[in-house]
Design a protein around this motif. Structure first.
Motif, PDB file in Angstrom:
ATOM      1  N   GLU A  32      59.031 118.586  13.828  1.00 44.78           N
ATOM      2  CA  GLU A  32      59.507 117.725  12.748  1.00 44.78           C
ATOM      3  C   GLU A  32      58.356 116.895  12.201  1.00 44.78           C
ATOM      4  O   GLU A  32      57.470 116.485  12.934  1.00 44.78           O
ATOM      5  N   GLY A  33      58.408 116.641  10.910  1.00 48.55           N
ATOM      6  CA  GLY A  33      57.378 115.830  10.286  1.00 48.55           C
ATOM      7  C   GLY A  33      56.458 116.664   9.420  1.00 48.55           C
ATOM      8  O   GLY A  33      56.696 117.846   9.167  1.00 48.55           O
ATOM      9  N   GLU A  34      55.388 116.040   8.946  1.00 51.57           N
ATOM     10  CA  GLU A  34      54.435 116.699   8.053  1.00 51.57           C
ATOM     11  C   GLU A  34      53.024 116.519   8.585  1.00 51.57           C
ATOM     12  O   GLU A  34      52.683 115.484   9.143  1.00 51.57           O
ATOM     13  N   ARG A  35      52.220 117.552   8.395  1.00 45.16           N
ATOM     14  CA  ARG A  35      50.835 117.478   8.845  1.00 45.16           C
ATOM     15  C   ARG A  35      50.090 116.375   8.101  1.00 45.16           C
ATOM     16  O   ARG A  35      50.218 116.228   6.888  1.00 45.16           O
ATOM     17  N   TYR A  63      47.549 105.074   8.211  1.00 44.26           N
ATOM     18  CA  TYR A  63      47.561 106.386   8.849  1.00 44.26           C
ATOM     19  C   TYR A  63      46.532 106.457   9.971  1.00 44.26           C
ATOM     20  O   TYR A  63      46.781 107.026  11.040  1.00 44.26           O
ATOM     21  N   PHE A 118      51.052 115.621  13.347  1.00 42.35           N
ATOM     22  CA  PHE A 118      52.263 115.606  12.538  1.00 42.35           C
ATOM     23  C   PHE A 118      52.867 114.212  12.555  1.00 42.35           C
ATOM     24  O   PHE A 118      52.980 113.598  13.616  1.00 42.35           O
ATOM     25  N   CYS A 119      53.214 113.725  11.370  1.00 39.07           N
ATOM     26  CA  CYS A 119      53.759 112.375  11.231  1.00 39.07           C
ATOM     27  C   CYS A 119      55.196 112.429  10.719  1.00 39.07           C
ATOM     28  O   CYS A 119      55.511 113.183   9.790  1.00 39.07           O
ATOM     29  N   LYS A 120      56.031 111.614  11.330  1.00 37.00           N
ATOM     30  CA  LYS A 120      57.393 111.395  10.830  1.00 37.00           C
ATOM     31  C   LYS A 120      57.735 109.949  11.099  1.00 37.00           C
ATOM     32  O   LYS A 120      57.982 109.555  12.236  1.00 37.00           O
ATOM     33  N   ILE A 152      54.298 110.285  16.033  1.00 37.28           N
ATOM     34  CA  ILE A 152      53.219 111.274  15.897  1.00 37.28           C
ATOM     35  C   ILE A 152      53.387 112.334  16.966  1.00 37.28           C
ATOM     36  O   ILE A 152      53.714 112.045  18.117  1.00 37.28           O
ATOM     37  N   LYS A 153      53.145 113.573  16.565  1.00 37.61           N
ATOM     38  CA  LYS A 153      53.074 114.676  17.522  1.00 37.61           C
ATOM     39  C   LYS A 153      51.765 115.412  17.290  1.00 37.61           C
ATOM     40  O   LYS A 153      51.348 115.606  16.143  1.00 37.61           O
TER      41      LYS A 153
END
Length: 208
Positions: free
Chosen positions: A8-11, A31, A113-115, A119-120
């Motif tokens: 889930e999230g966006e790069r 960020y 990846f941020c949501k 962070i992942k």
């Protein structure tokens, strides 16, 4: 099916590339801080000891470059100045510690990846179980600012030397919004991880 399709999230690199200009300038530190905070938490969990910078360990870092500088002729006006700075730095880090932790070794915006505030981090194939904790810090900062400082033709305005530019001063004091972000990131990382700023500067100069 790609690994990123399951996350889930966006790069982060896509967020940065999509939001250029003033918006990115306002969000750049947010960020950056988010990623560095994740790194600090991860490294505290995986911290597995320290290297004490005794004379033998310090020589491993300094000897190659000191030997190379010694071979330069006296006509090289910059040699003595560089040697003095290195000798002063060598003395300043004596007895201090370098923390060891798990290294990602590709900790850049394309693997983050941020949501929201979460962070992942993906792509651990280059990771090492134990190594200098600052490696991922400097790798991230160089990749981060290369990603955001692109022109409209997608040609980099800068290269990885940007971090070196901002570490000339031992306290990382630089003007401009990029310099401010890098300065704050390094200082906050130093405080959180308990690493002396002189040690951070040494580790960057002699980074792998």
């Amino acid at each position: 099916l790609l690994e990123e399709d399951l996350v889930e999230g966006e790069r982060l690199d896509r967020i940065l590339n999509r939001n250029q200009g003033l918006f990115l300038r306002e969000k750049a530190e947010e960020y950056c801080t988010q990623a560095i905070d994740w790194l600090i938490k991860f490294q505290k969990i995986t911290h597995s000891g320290d290297i004490v910078l005794d004379p033998a360990n310090i020589d491993k870092y300094f000897s190659p470059i000191m030997s190379a500088l010694d071979k330069l002729g006296p006509e090289d006006f910059s040699r003595d100045k560089i040697l003095k700075r290195l000798k002063d730095l060598k003395q300043a880090v004596m007895g201090k510690k370098v923390p060891l932790a798990v290294q990602h070794r590709d900790f850049g915006p394309s693997n983050i990846f941020c949501k929201g505030n979460a962070i992942k981090v993906l792509d651990w194939e280059l990771g090492k179980e134990r190594g200098d904790a600052t490696y991922d810090l400097f790798y991230f900062l160089s990749r981060y600012f290369v990603t955001i400082l692109f022109d409209h033709k997608n040609e980099p305005i800068i290269d990885f030397s940007i971090i070196r530019k901002y570490t000339k001063n031992i306290y990382f004091e630089e003007k401009g919004y990029v310099g401010k972000i890098i300065s704050n990131a390094i200082y906050n990382y130093s405080c959180a991880m308990g690493i002396d700023l002189d040690v951070i500067k040494m580790l960057f100069i002699f980074q792998e």
